[in-house]
Design a protein around this motif. Structure first.
Motif, PDB file in Angstrom:
ATOM      1  N   SER A  27       8.609   7.624  11.292  1.00 24.36           N
ATOM      2  CA  SER A  27       9.581   7.565  12.371  1.00 24.36           C
ATOM      3  C   SER A  27       9.396   6.238  13.109  1.00 24.36           C
ATOM      4  N   THR A  28      10.462   5.754  13.683  1.00 22.89           N
ATOM      5  CA  THR A  28      10.370   4.494  14.405  1.00 22.89           C
ATOM      6  C   THR A  28       9.581   4.706  15.686  1.00 22.89           C
ATOM      7  N   GLY A  29       8.700   3.769  15.957  1.00 20.50           N
ATOM      8  CA  GLY A  29       7.876   3.874  17.158  1.00 20.50           C
ATOM      9  C   GLY A  29       8.712   3.660  18.401  1.00 20.50           C
ATOM     10  N   LYS A  30       8.497   4.487  19.377  1.00 14.78           N
ATOM     11  CA  LYS A  30       9.241   4.367  20.631  1.00 14.78           C
ATOM     12  C   LYS A  30       8.246   4.027  21.726  1.00 14.78           C
ATOM     13  N   HIS A  31       8.442   2.886  22.314  1.00 11.31           N
ATOM     14  CA  HIS A  31       7.629   2.493  23.449  1.00 11.31           C
ATOM     15  C   HIS A  31       8.510   1.727  24.418  1.00 11.31           C
ATOM     16  N   LYS A  32       8.209   1.872  25.665  1.00  3.84           N
ATOM     17  CA  LYS A  32       8.998   1.204  26.690  1.00  3.84           C
ATOM     18  C   LYS A  32       8.193   0.033  27.217  1.00  3.84           C
ATOM     19  N   THR A  33       8.765  -1.134  27.050  1.00  4.84           N
ATOM     20  CA  THR A  33       8.110  -2.329  27.575  1.00  4.84           C
ATOM     21  C   THR A  33       8.989  -2.893  28.671  1.00  4.84           C
ATOM     22  N   GLY A  34       8.374  -3.105  29.800  1.00  6.83           N
ATOM     23  CA  GLY A  34       9.126  -3.607  30.951  1.00  6.83           C
ATOM     24  C   GLY A  34       9.234  -5.109  30.970  1.00  6.83           C
ATOM     25  N   GLY A  35       8.230  -5.779  30.471  1.00 10.70           N
ATOM     26  CA  GLY A  35       8.275  -7.229  30.556  1.00 10.70           C
ATOM     27  C   GLY A  35       7.307  -7.881  29.596  1.00 10.70           C
ATOM     28  N   VAL A  36       7.158  -9.176  29.776  1.00  8.63           N
ATOM     29  CA  VAL A  36       6.282  -9.973  28.936  1.00  8.63           C
ATOM     30  C   VAL A  36       4.840  -9.510  29.119  1.00  8.63           C
ATOM     31  N   LEU A  37       4.103  -9.429  28.029  1.00 12.15           N
ATOM     32  CA  LEU A  37       2.693  -9.021  27.958  1.00 12.15           C
ATOM     33  C   LEU A  37       2.452  -7.547  28.298  1.00 12.15           C
ATOM     34  N   ASP A  38       3.513  -6.736  28.315  1.00 12.23           N
ATOM     35  CA  ASP A  38       3.313  -5.295  28.509  1.00 12.23           C
ATOM     36  C   ASP A  38       2.864  -4.610  27.222  1.00 12.23           C
ATOM     37  N   TYR A  39       3.285  -5.159  26.085  1.00 10.01           N
ATOM     38  CA  TYR A  39       2.956  -4.543  24.798  1.00 10.01           C
ATOM     39  C   TYR A  39       2.628  -5.651  23.812  1.00 10.01           C
ATOM     40  N   ILE A  40       1.408  -5.656  23.294  1.00  5.33           N
ATOM     41  CA  ILE A  40       0.926  -6.707  22.405  1.00  5.33           C
ATOM     42  C   ILE A  40       0.553  -6.103  21.055  1.00  5.33           C
ATOM     43  N   HIS A  41       1.019  -6.746  19.983  1.00  2.29           N
ATOM     44  CA  HIS A  41       0.624  -6.377  18.627  1.00  2.29           C
ATOM     45  C   HIS A  41      -0.464  -7.342  18.196  1.00  2.29           C
ATOM     46  N   SER A  42      -1.502  -6.811  17.544  1.00  2.77           N
ATOM     47  CA  SER A  42      -2.600  -7.667  17.114  1.00  2.77           C
ATOM     48  C   SER A  42      -2.968  -7.333  15.673  1.00  2.77           C
ATOM     49  N   ASP A  43      -3.421  -8.361  14.956  1.00  2.00           N
ATOM     50  CA  ASP A  43      -3.826  -8.163  13.569  1.00  2.00           C
ATOM     51  C   ASP A  43      -4.951  -9.118  13.229  1.00  2.00           C
ATOM     52  N   LEU A  44      -5.892  -8.641  12.425  1.00  2.95           N
ATOM     53  CA  LEU A  44      -7.017  -9.457  11.975  1.00  2.95           C
ATOM     54  C   LEU A  44      -6.882  -9.645  10.474  1.00  2.95           C
TER      55      LEU A  44
END
Length: 145
Positions: free
Chosen positions: A84-101
């Motif tokens: 299912s598609t992920g549902k998240h509410k982001t209000g602005g810049v730097l509210d939600y960060i994706h990271s990968d190593l």
């Protein structure tokens, strides 16, 4: 009755084998064995398809009865369950960060770095990249970021 070398194929049938220079096998097939043989030869065709071929006199034998349950058909017809598609509410810049190593890379960089750590902002899509010598340096790079 079938004649030929049946043991060479991917399917084996129970029957009588004649030993000698002729190297031939004879097998007496029942109606169910005949249906099963054609079912496998035709790539696990449905019972309706086999019956249709029999009605058109393309397969020799009597009417084909129902086939046994086939594990291979069930496994081959499975579908992957979609995420299912992920549902998240982001209000602005730097509210939600994706990271990968990423890594380890076969060849290190000129500075001896073998890993790559990325941070991507969900709203602005800005990407920050950190190069690491060891995987264990990831937490320190995250705190520094």
């Amino acid at each position: 009755m079938l004649k030929g070398k049946l043991e060479d194929g991917p399917y084996t049938l129970a029957g009588n084998t004649i030993a000698g220079s002729a190297n031939a096998s004879t097998v007496q097939l029942s109606n169910d064995d005949n249906a099963r043989l054609w079912y496998m030869r035709l790539g696990h065709m449905s019972a309706c398809g086999l019956e249709m071929l029999t009605n058109r006199n393309l397969l020799k034998g009597e009417k084909i009865s129902t086939l046994e349950f086939c594990d291979h058909c069930v496994l081959g017809k499975q579908k992957k369950v979609s995420f299912s598609t992920g549902k998240h509410k982001t209000g602005g810049v730097l509210d939600y960060i994706h990271s990968d190593l990423w890594g380890p890379f076969k060849l290190p960089s000129k500075g001896g770095k073998r890993y790559l750590l990325t941070f991507i902002d969900d709203i602005s899509q800005k990407v920050w990249v950190r190069f690491l010598k060891a995987k264990s340096d990831a937490f320190e790079a995250f705190k520094e970021w």
